[in-house]
Design an enzyme around this catalytic site. Structure first.
Site, PDB file in Angstrom:
ATOM      1  N   ALA A  27      56.410  55.426   2.618  1.00  0.00           N
ATOM      2  CA  ALA A  27      56.741  56.323   1.510  1.00  0.00           C
ATOM      3  C   ALA A  27      58.230  56.282   1.181  1.00  0.00           C
ATOM      4  O   ALA A  27      58.628  56.183   0.008  1.00  0.00           O
ATOM      5  CB  ALA A  27      56.312  57.749   1.846  1.00  0.00           C
ATOM      6  N   THR A  28      59.073  56.334   2.208  1.00  0.00           N
ATOM      7  CA  THR A  28      60.517  56.283   1.968  1.00  0.00           C
ATOM      8  C   THR A  28      60.931  54.905   1.462  1.00  0.00           C
ATOM      9  O   THR A  28      61.834  54.783   0.619  1.00  0.00           O
ATOM     10  CB  THR A  28      61.283  56.632   3.250  1.00  0.00           C
ATOM     11  OG1 THR A  28      60.879  57.924   3.704  1.00  0.00           O
ATOM     12  CG2 THR A  28      62.783  56.645   3.002  1.00  0.00           C
ATOM     13  N   ALA A  29      60.266  53.867   1.953  1.00  0.00           N
ATOM     14  CA  ALA A  29      60.594  52.511   1.521  1.00  0.00           C
ATOM     15  C   ALA A  29      60.392  52.341   0.024  1.00  0.00           C
ATOM     16  O   ALA A  29      61.132  51.593  -0.623  1.00  0.00           O
ATOM     17  CB  ALA A  29      59.747  51.495   2.279  1.00  0.00           C
ATOM     18  N   GLY A  73      61.652  52.383   8.560  1.00  0.00           N
ATOM     19  CA  GLY A  73      61.085  53.725   8.447  1.00  0.00           C
ATOM     20  C   GLY A  73      59.705  53.686   7.828  1.00  0.00           C
ATOM     21  O   GLY A  73      58.956  52.715   7.979  1.00  0.00           O
ATOM     22  N   SER A  74      59.382  54.729   7.113  1.00  0.00           N
ATOM     23  CA  SER A  74      58.034  54.903   6.582  1.00  0.00           C
ATOM     24  C   SER A  74      57.830  54.150   5.272  1.00  0.00           C
ATOM     25  O   SER A  74      58.788  53.846   4.546  1.00  0.00           O
ATOM     26  CB  SER A  74      57.749  56.383   6.357  1.00  0.00           C
ATOM     27  OG  SER A  74      58.489  56.864   5.246  1.00  0.00           O
ATOM     28  N   GLU A 107      63.934  39.333   9.957  1.00  0.00           N
ATOM     29  CA  GLU A 107      65.272  39.294  10.536  1.00  0.00           C
ATOM     30  C   GLU A 107      65.168  38.774  11.963  1.00  0.00           C
ATOM     31  O   GLU A 107      64.098  38.747  12.562  1.00  0.00           O
ATOM     32  CB  GLU A 107      65.928  40.672  10.481  1.00  0.00           C
ATOM     33  CG  GLU A 107      66.191  41.144   9.056  1.00  0.00           C
ATOM     34  CD  GLU A 107      66.942  42.461   8.976  1.00  0.00           C
ATOM     35  OE1 GLU A 107      67.945  42.618   9.706  1.00  0.00           O
ATOM     36  OE2 GLU A 107      66.536  43.335   8.197  1.00  0.00           O
ATOM     37  N   GLU A 135      61.513  47.131   7.201  1.00  0.00           N
ATOM     38  CA  GLU A 135      60.666  47.088   8.394  1.00  0.00           C
ATOM     39  C   GLU A 135      59.964  48.425   8.470  1.00  0.00           C
ATOM     40  O   GLU A 135      60.577  49.449   8.768  1.00  0.00           O
ATOM     41  CB  GLU A 135      61.496  46.818   9.647  1.00  0.00           C
ATOM     42  CG  GLU A 135      60.662  46.369  10.835  1.00  0.00           C
ATOM     43  CD  GLU A 135      60.171  47.539  11.677  1.00  0.00           C
ATOM     44  OE1 GLU A 135      58.986  47.931  11.482  1.00  0.00           O
ATOM     45  OE2 GLU A 135      60.930  48.059  12.478  1.00  0.00           O
ATOM     46  N   ASN A 182      63.446  56.733  16.411  1.00  0.00           N
ATOM     47  CA  ASN A 182      62.701  56.468  17.649  1.00  0.00           C
ATOM     48  C   ASN A 182      63.475  55.605  18.639  1.00  0.00           C
ATOM     49  O   ASN A 182      63.248  55.695  19.848  1.00  0.00           O
ATOM     50  CB  ASN A 182      61.339  55.831  17.331  1.00  0.00           C
ATOM     51  CG  ASN A 182      61.466  54.537  16.563  1.00  0.00           C
ATOM     52  OD1 ASN A 182      62.272  54.419  15.650  1.00  0.00           O
ATOM     53  ND2 ASN A 182      60.655  53.560  16.925  1.00  0.00           N
ATOM     54  N   CYS A 223      56.908  51.478  16.491  1.00  0.00           N
ATOM     55  CA  CYS A 223      56.245  50.896  15.322  1.00  0.00           C
ATOM     56  C   CYS A 223      55.301  49.771  15.708  1.00  0.00           C
ATOM     57  O   CYS A 223      54.283  49.543  15.054  1.00  0.00           O
ATOM     58  CB  CYS A 223      57.272  50.417  14.307  1.00  0.00           C
ATOM     59  SG  CYS A 223      58.409  49.159  14.943  1.00  0.00           S
TER      60      CYS A 223
END
Length: 493
Positions: free
Chosen positions: A240-242, A237-238, A467, A259, A161, A292
């Protein structure tokens, strides 16, 4: 005889190398994937599709370059980062054009806001490095000295994004800290990462200090975060991926910074400036809602709900949706067909469940393609999917409340906690409500005012860690405390 695949794409008349950047060299892969523009669906480039072997090579290059870069004096590291920023400034127009074609965000925003922030990321952390220190302190006559030691190769995985801005938000502090980096950009928007590699090399960044690994998350990304040579992982990212990233990191106890998504509220109290509140609400459609931090849940005090809604719809009606390369455009396309279908699925399920679309409610009938109309849904319950799950598109919901306690309960009533915005004319209420909100950032009567000195991150499912400022160095370094006794010395120093 088959023609060899081209290694350079021409995007808006800007040549972009489509190969990986590993160890100071361009590296091809046997396979490629096609990168399309969300503006019109046209293919932009055939991108090198990395996997386990390319990930291993990139981590190896980063590991080989690490000792010398870590030993480079702070002032020299800072100088090189400023030179990278200078290179970004010199190529601002090229980067803006390529980014707009690649991810569909507004060209005017890239020119005026995003690209200046990219350069600022490098300058800020370069300068912050030179200021990084902790006052020595005494323990029973012993001296304590805190230092930040470079950790090693860092794996940075960034979203589509705001590709270059979010990549450099991670790259700059990691490099400033003395680490080396392997960047894995999102496969839907990889092009400016390749240009950044050229800029960094031209600025004098040594080979292997910055590497760019292209490819799919399930191939290049998994191989990268699973590599035992990686000492830090930063992912945006998402959720689910995290989970996959965190599981891979756990095998080697690699520290992670995550994040993730948001479902942020905008609380509008009856004492607020309703014109300002409506402006803030319409601003949430920025970047086609693919932000986000966006306050996608409008929570409005019942007494002013009708007045607020009139102002909101008047302003939303003035938004112009279309080609993001045109100066007058306010909202461009969504990034990908899969994302548009995901957004539309959320909206359709909400409508089927009884929600009402005050504006929008589907793809733009005149523009077609990936253009989704700015949408506002009312008559939604707190436990509804559309209220609880991140849509990541130009879709807002509106709920009403009567009391301050109810407003806070609604605001905190999701599994996320990235940000919140409060509109009120009462200073005491503003402070009181902000203190009760679960969020990494709270804006009062403003939105998206960001300072790199501040901590950034989310609570709950919105992420792990912070961060920004010194917090970035705390993550990208191994902190050390050296305790020295006042006695036992044989010299006279």
């Amino acid at each position: 005889m088959a023609r060899p695949p081209t290694t350079t794409a021409l995007v808006a008349d800007v040549p972009v190398d489509t190969r990986h950047w590993i160890g100071g060299h361009r590296v091809a892969s046997a396979a490629t994937f096609t990168d399309h523009s969300p503006i019109d669906g046209a293919p932009l480039a055939e991108i090198a599709r990395g996997g386990a072997s390319e990930a291993a090579a990139a981590v190896g290059a980063a590991a080989a370059a690490f000792p010398d870069w870590a030993a480079t004096p702070r002032a020299e590291r800072a100088r090189v980062l400023h030179a990278v920023a200078d290179g970004v400034d010199k190529r601002r127009e090229d980067l803006a054009l390529v980014e707009t074609h690649d991810n569909g965000a507004l060209l005017r925003s890239h020119r005026r806001g995003v690209l200046p922030r990219v350069a600022h990321n490098f300058r800020f952390f370069a300068d912050r490095l030179l200021e990084l220190e902790h006052a020595e302190f005494d323990t029973r006559g012993h001296t304590n000295r805190v230092s930040w030691d470079p950790a090693g190769p860092c794996a940075l995985i960034t979203p589509w994004n705001a590709p270059l801005m979010l990549a450099t938000w991670k790259i700059a502090p990691a490099l400033a800290a003395g680490n080396t980096v392997v960047l894995k950009p999102a496969e839907w928007s990889p092009l400016t990462a390749s240009l950044l590699a050229d800029i960094a090399a031209g600025a004098g960044l040594p080979p292997g200090v910055l590497n760019v690994l292209q490819g799919y998350g399930a191939e290049a990304g998994d191989a990268l975060v699973s590599h035992p040579g990686v000492r830090r992982i930063s992912f945006t990212g998402s959720v689910a991926t995290a989970r996959h990233v965190a599981a891979a990191a756990a095998a080697h106890l690699t520290p992670v910074s995550l994040e993730l998504g948001g479902k942020s509220p905008l609380l509008v109290f009856a004492d607020a400036d309703l014109d300002l509140a409506a402006d803030l609400a319409v601003e949430q459609y920025d970047n086609a809602g693919q932000v986000c931090l966006a306050a996608t849940r409008l929570l409005v005090q019942s007494a002013v709900a009708d007045a607020f809604l009139r102002r909101f719809t008047e302003r939303a009606a003035r938004l112009r949706q279309g080609d993001p390369r045109e100066e007058a455009t306010d909202i461009g396309p969504t990034i990908h067909r899969r994302q548009l279908e995901r957004i539309d699925g959320f909206v359709r399920r909400a409508l089927d469940a009884g929600a009402r679309a005050v504006i929008g409610g589907g793809p733009h009938p005149g523009l077609g393609g990936l253009y989704y109309r700015p949408t506002l849904l009312t008559d939604v319950a707190q436990d509804a999917e559309i209220v609880q799950e991140e849509v990541f598109g130009p879709v807002l919901t509106l709920q009403t409340f009567d009391t301050e306690d109810e407003a806070v309960a609604l605001a905190n009533g999701t599994r996320f906690g990235l940000a919140a915005t409060v509109a009120t004319g009462d200073r005491e209420r503003a402070r009181r409500v902000a203190d009760r909100l679960v969020a990494g950032t709270v804006w009062t009567n403003c939105f998206f005012v960001r300072d790199l000195r501040a901590p950034f991150g989310g609570s709950r499912r919105s992420g792990i860690g912070r961060e920004g400022g010194t917090w970035s160095f705390d993550f990208y370094c191994d902190l050390k405390n050296t305790v020295t006794a006042p006695e036992g010395w044989t010299d006279h120093g």
